[in-house]
Design an enzyme around this catalytic site. Sequence first.
Site, PDB file in Angstrom:
ATOM      1  N   GLU A  95       3.038   8.825  -0.890  1.00  0.00           N
ATOM      2  CA  GLU A  95       2.852   8.985   0.563  1.00  0.00           C
ATOM      3  C   GLU A  95       3.399   7.824   1.398  1.00  0.00           C
ATOM      4  O   GLU A  95       2.757   7.381   2.340  1.00  0.00           O
ATOM      5  CB  GLU A  95       1.353   9.143   0.873  1.00  0.00           C
TER       6      GLU A  95
HETATM    7  C1  TNX Z   1      -3.923  11.659  -1.545  1.00  0.00           C
HETATM    8  S1  TNX Z   1      -2.722  11.871  -4.128  1.00  0.00           S
HETATM    9  C2  TNX Z   1      -3.698  10.351  -1.924  1.00  0.00           C
HETATM   10  C3  TNX Z   1      -4.733   9.362  -1.673  1.00  0.00           C
HETATM   11  C4  TNX Z   1      -5.934   9.943  -1.022  1.00  0.00           C
HETATM   12  C5  TNX Z   1      -6.231  11.280  -1.628  1.00  0.00           C
HETATM   13  C6  TNX Z   1      -7.478  11.898  -1.129  1.00  0.00           C
HETATM   14  C7  TNX Z   1      -2.205  10.516  -3.758  1.00  0.00           C
HETATM   15  C8  TNX Z   1      -1.288   9.967  -4.707  1.00  0.00           C
HETATM   16  N1  TNX Z   1      -2.617   9.923  -2.625  1.00  0.00           N
HETATM   17  O1  TNX Z   1      -4.227   8.286  -0.917  1.00  0.00           O
HETATM   18  O2  TNX Z   1      -7.003   9.079  -1.214  1.00  0.00           O
HETATM   19  O3  TNX Z   1      -5.151  12.132  -1.339  1.00  0.00           O
HETATM   20  O4  TNX Z   1      -7.793  13.055  -1.821  1.00  0.00           O
END
Ligand code: TNX
Length: 527
Positions: free
Chosen positions: A338
Amino acid sequence: MIYRKQNFGIAALIIFVMFAIQMSCKTKTASDLSKESIIPKPLSIEATGGFFVLNAGTGIYIQGESAELKQIGQYLADRLKISTGYEMDVKSTTKDPGTGNIYLTLSGTDVIPEDEGYKLTITKKNVKLEAKSPAGLFRGIQTIRQLLPAKVEMSTLQEGPWEIATGTITDHPDYSYRGAMLDVARHFFSSDDVKRFIDFLAYYKMNVLHLHLSDDQGWRIEIKSWPNLTTYGGSTQVGGGTGGYYTQEQYSEIVKYAGERYITIVPEIDMPGHINAALASYAELNCDGKATKLYTGTEVGFSTLCTNKEITYKFVDDVVRELAALTPGPYIHIGGDESHVTKKEDYIPFVNKVQDIVLAHGKLVMGWDEISLSSLKSSSVAQYWANAENANNTVKQGAKILMSPAAKTYIDMKYDSTTTLGLHWAGYIEVDSSYIWDPATLVPGIGKDKILGVEAPLWTETITKMDELEYMVFPRLPGIAEIGWTPASLRNWNEYKVRLGLHGERFKAMNIDFYPSGLVPWDDVNP
Ligand code: TNX
């Protein structure tokens, strides 16, 4: 009046006797090994119909003088002592100690060829546990624990009898990596909490704990060359409460505690995004040279390291060097998820450079599936959470996949719309849904040979303390453990849910605050 009172007394007696009969029917007699509820389900069980009785005279014998085997024997002795009260000396022997004892022995690879595999032979006279490696003995000990009455897990002295059904169990895991992730960045969890979590993993034969040690809201591992990361960057958490961090000594203690349970720690430093805690701690890491503010919200994807500054790579090198020195396991997890505000043309070379830094410090790279946009080495591992294209990109480059599909393994997701804790962006995940899937058929084109294993992440935006953690983890974690251990051909929800229901007693004995899902027959447990 007197007559009526007597009548009442007789009625009460009848009710009591009926209740006692019913209770004794519910108390399982430990004489059919194949009916025991072991999670993960073993590969093969042959029952012989009798039982071994553990008593004050039972000894734990280990083969030879190995300090490591002695420690494994002592682990069993310590656990059993708490509830049984028996003082079991761990003794060395060169031959089978015979009647009345538990014998832990390393056999030749011809008996158990697989790593972490074990063979458990229980007769009326004794218990023999054989494995190729100490890790296999440790896994087999979890089976012995699960074959004893649930009250063996209590933290106070209990009455026996301590019976174990007789027969033979031969067992080994399907996948070599079976893990869980704990996000200690969004909310901090103490070393003691982490140790309790490690004990949960150990009980279900998992072998990796991935610690998500940094994020926008907090930096949780002491880095001596960049001290503000923790003293400032670790000072808060989601919601604005006091955060916390592990000193290097505390981290090493966690690593050791895990190691004694044959669990590898995979530490994660999330970059180039999810990095606000570091950007707030050191102005020079920002492109504009200005420190950001500490962040206590739950947004994602707004922060990035300055990928074209030299100091950024000095920072990464220092962090990875210190972390690698503290971490005996093979992997350093570099996050990579992300990074919405990092330009793709900056992201790709950044991940490539960080991969080289990790390799230069003698460790292998793990990262979220987005790292597949870069040039992965075949030794690197991408953790699949949502993007099939990223997974395909990974295997095309010869690298492996760790399976953490959000819609199945994200145990921070709510069970259903009434669950007060948790998120639901990946859906509601009831206990059946998190169990009914196969890592080897989930993403078309990604078969078992491309998959290192499975991992269940617990993100903690909404999870603030241990009882909340337990509620999200249980009862989904045992199912994920079984997916990693037991071949798909032996897994069936309708059969599993009965075994899981019987573990309710064990959760209670361990004082675990679990979610009493209506889909699971909880036997006589009243959560
Ligand atoms: C996505 S999945 C994220 C996290 C969040 C999570 C909450 C991923 C690699 N990153 O930063 O905490 O969703 O469900």
